[in-house]
Design an enzyme around this catalytic site. Structure first.
Site, PDB file in Angstrom:
ATOM      1  N   SER A 167      -5.502 -44.238 -18.695  1.00 12.29           N
ATOM      2  CA  SER A 167      -4.426 -44.017 -17.727  1.00 12.29           C
ATOM      3  C   SER A 167      -3.137 -44.723 -18.135  1.00 12.29           C
ATOM      4  O   SER A 167      -2.583 -44.393 -19.177  1.00 12.29           O
ATOM      5  CB  SER A 167      -4.878 -44.485 -16.338  1.00 12.29           C
ATOM      6  OG  SER A 167      -6.179 -44.014 -16.054  1.00 12.29           O
ATOM      7  N   HIS A 172      -5.133 -38.363 -17.798  1.00 11.33           N
ATOM      8  CA  HIS A 172      -5.344 -37.571 -16.583  1.00 11.33           C
ATOM      9  C   HIS A 172      -4.097 -37.660 -15.716  1.00 11.33           C
ATOM     10  O   HIS A 172      -3.242 -38.517 -15.932  1.00 11.33           O
ATOM     11  CB  HIS A 172      -6.580 -38.078 -15.823  1.00 11.33           C
ATOM     12  CG  HIS A 172      -6.450 -39.492 -15.327  1.00 11.33           C
ATOM     13  ND1 HIS A 172      -6.015 -39.802 -14.051  1.00 11.33           N
ATOM     14  CD2 HIS A 172      -6.681 -40.673 -15.930  1.00 11.33           C
ATOM     15  CE1 HIS A 172      -5.989 -41.114 -13.906  1.00 11.33           C
ATOM     16  NE2 HIS A 172      -6.386 -41.668 -15.036  1.00 11.33           N
TER      17      HIS A 172
END
Lengths: 257, 70
Positions: A136, A159
Protein backbone atom coordinates in the site's frame (compact mmCIF):
# COMPACT_ATOMS: atom_id res chain seq x y z
CA UNK A 1 0.91 25.12 39.34
CA UNK A 2 3.26 22.26 38.57
CA UNK A 3 3.90 19.64 41.24
CA UNK A 4 6.76 17.23 41.34
CA UNK A 5 5.46 13.72 41.96
CA UNK A 6 7.69 10.79 42.85
CA UNK A 7 7.42 8.44 39.84
CA UNK A 8 6.09 4.93 40.19
CA UNK A 9 8.83 2.35 40.52
CA UNK A 10 8.33 -0.11 37.70
CA UNK A 11 10.28 -3.21 36.89
CA UNK A 12 13.14 -2.18 34.64
CA UNK A 13 14.49 -4.23 31.74
CA UNK A 14 16.48 -6.53 34.05
CA UNK A 15 13.51 -7.19 36.32
CA UNK A 16 15.10 -5.23 39.17
CA UNK A 17 12.60 -3.13 41.16
CA UNK A 18 15.15 -0.54 42.15
CA UNK A 19 15.62 2.42 39.83
CA UNK A 20 18.38 1.61 37.40
CA UNK A 21 21.46 3.71 36.70
CA UNK A 22 21.14 6.08 33.75
CA UNK A 23 22.17 4.30 30.55
CA UNK A 24 24.90 6.62 29.32
CA UNK A 25 26.65 5.85 26.03
CA UNK A 26 30.21 4.57 26.66
CA UNK A 27 32.99 6.96 25.61
CA UNK A 28 34.92 6.04 22.46
CA UNK A 29 37.92 3.74 23.10
CA UNK A 30 41.17 5.59 23.84
CA UNK A 31 44.53 4.74 22.24
CA UNK A 32 45.49 2.86 25.42
CA UNK A 33 42.30 0.75 25.15
CA UNK A 34 43.02 -0.05 21.49
CA UNK A 35 46.61 -1.06 22.29
CA UNK A 36 45.40 -3.18 25.21
CA UNK A 37 42.86 -4.89 22.94
CA UNK A 38 45.57 -5.83 20.48
CA UNK A 39 47.80 -7.10 23.31
CA UNK A 40 45.10 -9.10 25.13
CA UNK A 41 43.00 -10.41 22.23
CA UNK A 42 45.21 -9.97 19.18
CA UNK A 43 42.59 -7.88 17.36
CA UNK A 44 41.28 -4.40 17.00
CA UNK A 45 37.83 -3.72 18.42
CA UNK A 46 35.11 -3.22 15.85
CA UNK A 47 33.32 0.17 15.83
CA UNK A 48 31.20 0.18 18.97
CA UNK A 49 28.50 2.41 20.33
CA UNK A 50 30.90 5.30 20.74
CA UNK A 51 31.64 5.62 17.00
CA UNK A 52 28.96 6.85 14.65
CA UNK A 53 28.55 5.16 11.28
CA UNK A 54 28.53 7.24 8.09
CA UNK A 55 25.38 5.35 7.14
CA UNK A 56 22.11 5.99 8.92
CA UNK A 57 19.51 3.22 8.87
CA UNK A 58 15.89 4.32 8.75
CA UNK A 59 13.33 1.59 9.37
CA UNK A 60 9.74 1.80 8.14
CA UNK A 61 7.94 -0.95 10.02
CA UNK A 62 4.45 -2.02 10.98
CA UNK A 63 1.78 0.53 10.23
CA UNK A 64 2.49 4.13 9.25
CA UNK A 65 0.64 6.17 11.88
CA UNK A 66 -1.35 9.16 10.80
CA UNK A 67 -3.23 11.71 12.83
CA UNK A 68 -4.35 9.12 15.41
CA UNK A 69 -1.93 7.20 17.64
CA UNK A 70 -2.41 3.47 17.57
CA UNK A 71 -2.42 1.48 20.84
CA UNK A 72 1.04 0.52 22.12
CA UNK A 73 0.81 -3.17 21.21
CA UNK A 74 0.86 -2.17 17.53
CA UNK A 75 4.19 -1.82 15.75
CA UNK A 76 4.10 1.59 14.14
CA UNK A 77 6.16 4.10 12.22
CA UNK A 78 5.69 7.56 13.69
CA UNK A 79 6.01 10.28 11.07
CA UNK A 80 6.30 13.04 13.70
CA UNK A 81 9.55 11.46 14.83
CA UNK A 82 10.90 10.54 11.41
CA UNK A 83 10.36 13.95 9.83
CA UNK A 84 12.71 15.87 12.19
CA UNK A 85 15.02 12.86 12.17
CA UNK A 86 15.34 13.20 8.40
CA UNK A 87 16.06 16.91 8.87
CA UNK A 88 18.77 15.93 11.37
CA UNK A 89 20.21 13.42 8.87
CA UNK A 90 20.47 16.15 6.22
CA UNK A 91 22.18 18.50 8.66
CA UNK A 92 24.62 16.03 10.24
CA UNK A 93 27.91 16.11 8.31
CA UNK A 94 28.93 12.72 9.75
CA UNK A 95 26.03 10.96 8.00
CA UNK A 96 26.84 10.46 4.32
CA UNK A 97 24.21 7.97 3.21
CA UNK A 98 20.85 6.57 4.29
CA UNK A 99 19.65 2.97 4.10
CA UNK A 100 15.86 2.69 4.32
CA UNK A 101 14.60 -0.74 5.34
CA UNK A 102 10.92 -1.50 4.90
CA UNK A 103 8.61 -4.12 6.31
CA UNK A 104 5.27 -2.35 6.47
CA UNK A 105 1.59 -3.05 5.89
CA UNK A 106 1.00 0.57 4.86
CA UNK A 107 -1.07 3.05 6.81
CA UNK A 108 -2.09 6.67 6.61
CA UNK A 109 -1.93 8.09 3.10
CA UNK A 110 -0.76 11.60 3.95
CA UNK A 111 1.79 10.52 6.55
CA UNK A 112 3.15 7.96 4.10
CA UNK A 113 3.35 10.46 1.25
CA UNK A 114 4.98 13.00 3.59
CA UNK A 115 7.72 10.50 4.41
CA UNK A 116 8.07 9.49 0.77
CA UNK A 117 8.46 13.10 -0.41
CA UNK A 118 11.00 13.82 2.33
CA UNK A 119 13.06 10.73 1.47
CA UNK A 120 12.97 11.73 -2.20
CA UNK A 121 14.35 15.16 -1.31
CA UNK A 122 17.18 14.10 1.02
CA UNK A 123 20.41 15.69 -0.18
CA UNK A 124 22.44 12.52 0.45
CA UNK A 125 22.50 9.12 -1.31
CA UNK A 126 19.61 6.87 -0.29
CA UNK A 127 18.99 3.20 -0.94
CA UNK A 128 15.86 1.32 0.08
CA UNK A 129 15.54 -2.38 0.80
CA UNK A 130 12.16 -4.08 0.93
CA UNK A 131 12.20 -7.00 3.36
CA UNK A 132 9.09 -9.03 4.10
CA UNK A 133 6.66 -6.57 2.56
CA UNK A 134 6.06 -2.98 1.52
CA UNK A 135 2.33 -2.81 0.93
CA UNK A 136 0.00 0.00 0.00
CA UNK A 137 1.56 3.32 1.06
CA UNK A 138 4.82 1.42 1.59
CA UNK A 139 5.19 1.43 -2.21
CA UNK A 140 5.74 5.21 -2.59
CA UNK A 141 8.13 5.11 0.39
CA UNK A 142 10.15 2.28 -1.14
CA UNK A 143 10.52 3.93 -4.56
CA UNK A 144 11.36 7.36 -3.09
CA UNK A 145 15.04 6.51 -2.62
CA UNK A 146 17.77 6.92 -5.27
CA UNK A 147 17.93 3.16 -5.76
CA UNK A 148 15.67 0.38 -4.51
CA UNK A 149 16.11 -3.31 -3.78
CA UNK A 150 13.68 -6.07 -2.95
CA UNK A 151 14.54 -9.46 -1.47
CA UNK A 152 13.35 -12.49 -3.49
CA UNK A 153 10.59 -13.35 -0.99
CA UNK A 154 9.35 -9.84 -0.19
CA UNK A 155 5.96 -8.78 -1.53
CA UNK A 156 4.24 -5.55 -2.47
CA UNK A 157 0.45 -5.20 -2.66
CA UNK A 158 -0.92 -2.58 -5.03
CA UNK A 159 -4.58 -1.82 -4.41
CA UNK A 160 -6.98 1.14 -4.39
CA UNK A 161 -7.15 3.45 -1.37
CA UNK A 162 -9.86 2.88 1.20
CA UNK A 163 -11.45 4.96 3.91
CA UNK A 164 -13.23 4.26 7.20
CA UNK A 165 -15.97 6.44 8.55
CA UNK A 166 -18.95 8.33 7.20
CA UNK A 167 -19.17 8.38 3.40
CA UNK A 168 -21.57 10.67 1.56
CA UNK A 169 -23.38 8.93 -1.27
CA UNK A 170 -22.63 11.41 -4.08
CA UNK A 171 -20.48 11.20 -7.18
CA UNK A 172 -18.06 13.70 -5.69
CA UNK A 173 -17.02 11.01 -3.20
CA UNK A 174 -15.72 8.89 -6.05
CA UNK A 175 -13.92 11.92 -7.54
CA UNK A 176 -12.33 12.56 -4.15
CA UNK A 177 -11.11 8.95 -3.96
CA UNK A 178 -9.80 9.20 -7.50
CA UNK A 179 -7.93 12.41 -6.68
CA UNK A 180 -6.33 10.79 -3.62
CA UNK A 181 -5.36 7.78 -5.65
CA UNK A 182 -3.84 9.93 -8.40
CA UNK A 183 -1.51 11.56 -5.86
CA UNK A 184 -0.06 8.12 -5.18
CA UNK A 185 0.05 7.08 -8.84
CA UNK A 186 1.85 10.29 -9.86
CA UNK A 187 4.41 9.96 -7.09
CA UNK A 188 5.20 6.34 -7.97
CA UNK A 189 5.38 7.22 -11.67
CA UNK A 190 7.77 10.11 -10.98
CA UNK A 191 10.06 8.09 -8.74
CA UNK A 192 10.22 4.71 -10.48
CA UNK A 193 10.31 3.35 -14.03
CA UNK A 194 6.75 2.02 -14.06
CA UNK A 195 4.22 3.95 -16.14
CA UNK A 196 1.16 5.47 -14.51
CA UNK A 197 -1.15 3.43 -16.77
CA UNK A 198 0.50 0.14 -15.83
CA UNK A 199 0.41 1.04 -12.10
CA UNK A 200 -3.33 1.81 -12.39
CA UNK A 201 -3.84 -1.48 -14.24
CA UNK A 202 -2.17 -3.40 -11.41
CA UNK A 203 -4.11 -1.41 -8.82
CA UNK A 204 -7.48 -2.23 -10.38
CA UNK A 205 -6.82 -5.84 -11.41
CA UNK A 206 -9.51 -8.31 -10.34
CA UNK A 207 -9.21 -12.00 -9.58
CA UNK A 208 -5.78 -11.81 -7.97
CA UNK A 209 -6.66 -10.84 -4.39
CA UNK A 210 -9.34 -12.69 -2.45
CA UNK A 211 -12.43 -10.46 -2.08
CA UNK A 212 -10.41 -7.42 -3.06
CA UNK A 213 -9.09 -5.47 -6.04
CA UNK A 214 -5.38 -5.24 -6.72
CA UNK A 215 -2.17 -7.16 -7.37
CA UNK A 216 0.52 -8.75 -5.22
CA UNK A 217 4.04 -8.59 -6.66
CA UNK A 218 6.64 -10.93 -5.18
CA UNK A 219 10.36 -10.33 -5.43
CA UNK A 220 11.46 -10.23 -9.07
CA UNK A 221 7.91 -9.48 -10.28
CA UNK A 222 8.31 -6.01 -8.76
CA UNK A 223 11.54 -5.60 -10.73
CA UNK A 224 9.94 -6.91 -13.94
CA UNK A 225 7.16 -4.34 -13.53
CA UNK A 226 9.91 -1.66 -13.15
CA UNK A 227 8.62 -0.65 -9.74
CA UNK A 228 11.82 -1.68 -7.95
CA UNK A 229 15.31 -1.40 -9.45
CA UNK A 230 16.88 -4.70 -8.48
CA UNK A 231 16.45 -7.96 -6.59
CA UNK A 232 18.96 -8.14 -3.77
CA UNK A 233 19.62 -8.29 -0.06
CA UNK A 234 21.58 -6.36 2.49
CA UNK A 235 24.99 -6.87 0.85
CA UNK A 236 23.77 -5.56 -2.49
CA UNK A 237 22.02 -2.61 -0.85
CA UNK A 238 25.10 -1.65 1.18
CA UNK A 239 27.39 -1.98 -1.85
CA UNK A 240 25.12 0.26 -3.90
CA UNK A 241 24.91 2.83 -1.11
CA UNK A 242 28.69 2.93 -0.80
CA UNK A 243 28.95 3.31 -4.58
CA UNK A 244 26.53 6.26 -4.53
CA UNK A 245 28.33 7.82 -1.56
CA UNK A 246 31.69 7.60 -3.38
CA UNK A 247 30.17 9.08 -6.55
CA UNK A 248 28.81 12.01 -4.58
CA UNK A 249 32.16 12.52 -2.86
CA UNK A 250 33.95 12.51 -6.24
CA UNK A 251 31.42 14.98 -7.64
CA UNK A 252 31.98 17.32 -4.70
CA UNK A 253 35.76 17.07 -5.06
CA UNK A 254 35.42 17.71 -8.82
CA UNK A 255 33.25 20.78 -8.29
CA UNK A 256 35.69 22.19 -5.70
CA UNK A 257 38.56 22.19 -8.22
CA UNK B 1 -7.55 7.87 4.98
CA UNK B 2 -5.91 4.50 5.44
CA UNK B 3 -3.97 2.90 2.61
CA UNK B 4 -3.15 -0.43 4.17
CA UNK B 5 -3.85 -4.12 3.78
CA UNK B 6 -4.23 -4.42 7.57
CA UNK B 7 -7.50 -3.53 9.33
CA UNK B 8 -7.47 -0.96 12.11
CA UNK B 9 -8.01 -2.72 15.41
CA UNK B 10 -7.46 -2.17 19.09
CA UNK B 11 -8.65 1.45 18.99
CA UNK B 12 -11.19 0.74 21.75
CA UNK B 13 -8.47 -0.20 24.27
CA UNK B 14 -7.81 2.57 26.85
CA UNK B 15 -4.32 4.06 26.64
CA UNK B 16 -2.93 6.46 29.21
CA UNK B 17 -0.46 9.07 28.01
CA UNK B 18 1.54 11.27 30.31
CA UNK B 19 3.88 14.14 29.52
CA UNK B 20 7.14 13.80 31.42
CA UNK B 21 10.58 15.33 31.56
CA UNK B 22 13.08 12.59 30.69
CA UNK B 23 16.83 13.18 30.86
CA UNK B 24 16.21 16.88 30.28
CA UNK B 25 13.82 16.40 27.33
CA UNK B 26 10.06 16.90 27.23
CA UNK B 27 8.50 13.65 26.03
CA UNK B 28 5.11 12.04 25.79
CA UNK B 29 5.10 8.59 27.36
CA UNK B 30 2.58 5.79 27.33
CA UNK B 31 1.95 4.11 30.68
CA UNK B 32 2.03 0.34 30.37
CA UNK B 33 2.51 -2.64 32.71
CA UNK B 34 6.20 -2.75 31.83
CA UNK B 35 6.71 0.94 32.58
CA UNK B 36 6.68 4.20 30.66
CA UNK B 37 7.23 3.74 26.94
CA UNK B 38 8.40 6.70 24.88
CA UNK B 39 5.69 7.81 22.46
CA UNK B 40 6.89 11.18 21.21
CA UNK B 41 9.69 13.69 21.71
CA UNK B 42 8.85 17.40 21.97
CA UNK B 43 11.86 19.22 20.57
CA UNK B 44 12.72 21.68 17.83
CA UNK B 45 16.29 20.40 17.52
CA UNK B 46 16.51 17.78 14.72
CA UNK B 47 19.60 16.23 16.34
CA UNK B 48 17.51 15.18 19.35
CA UNK B 49 15.56 12.82 17.06
CA UNK B 50 18.77 11.00 16.13
CA UNK B 51 19.58 10.07 19.74
CA UNK B 52 19.33 6.30 20.28
CA UNK B 53 17.97 6.83 23.81
CA UNK B 54 15.04 8.92 22.53
CA UNK B 55 13.51 6.59 19.95
CA UNK B 56 9.75 5.86 20.17
CA UNK B 57 9.05 2.54 21.84
CA UNK B 58 11.95 2.81 24.26
CA UNK B 59 11.27 1.76 27.83
CA UNK B 60 12.20 4.83 29.88
CA UNK B 61 14.74 4.61 32.70
CA UNK B 62 12.96 5.31 35.99
CA UNK B 63 15.81 7.34 37.43
CA UNK B 64 15.64 9.84 34.59
CA UNK B 65 11.88 10.43 34.68
CA UNK B 66 10.49 13.55 36.25
CA UNK B 67 6.72 13.46 36.02
CA UNK B 68 4.93 16.74 35.48
CA UNK B 69 1.32 17.58 36.10
CA UNK B 70 -0.62 20.71 35.15
Amino acid sequence: MKEEIIPHVFLNETGDKTPSEPNLSPPPPSEADVANNIKEFGQLSTPGKGEQSAIHCLTIIGQVEGHMSLPPQNKTTKYEHLIPQIVGICEDPKIQGVLIILNTVGGDVEAGLALAELIASINKPTVSLVLGGAHSIGIPISVASDYSFITPTASMTIHPVRMNGTVIGVSQTFEFFDQMQERIVHFVERNSNISGDRFRELMLAVGKLAMDVGTVLVGKEAVEEKLIDEVGGLTEAMNKLHELMNEKKNQEVGSDK
Amino acid sequence: MMYSIAPVYGMELPVEYVQVEYAGFEVLACKTDAGYILERVYSTNPQDFLRPDLQPGKLLENALIKQLTQ
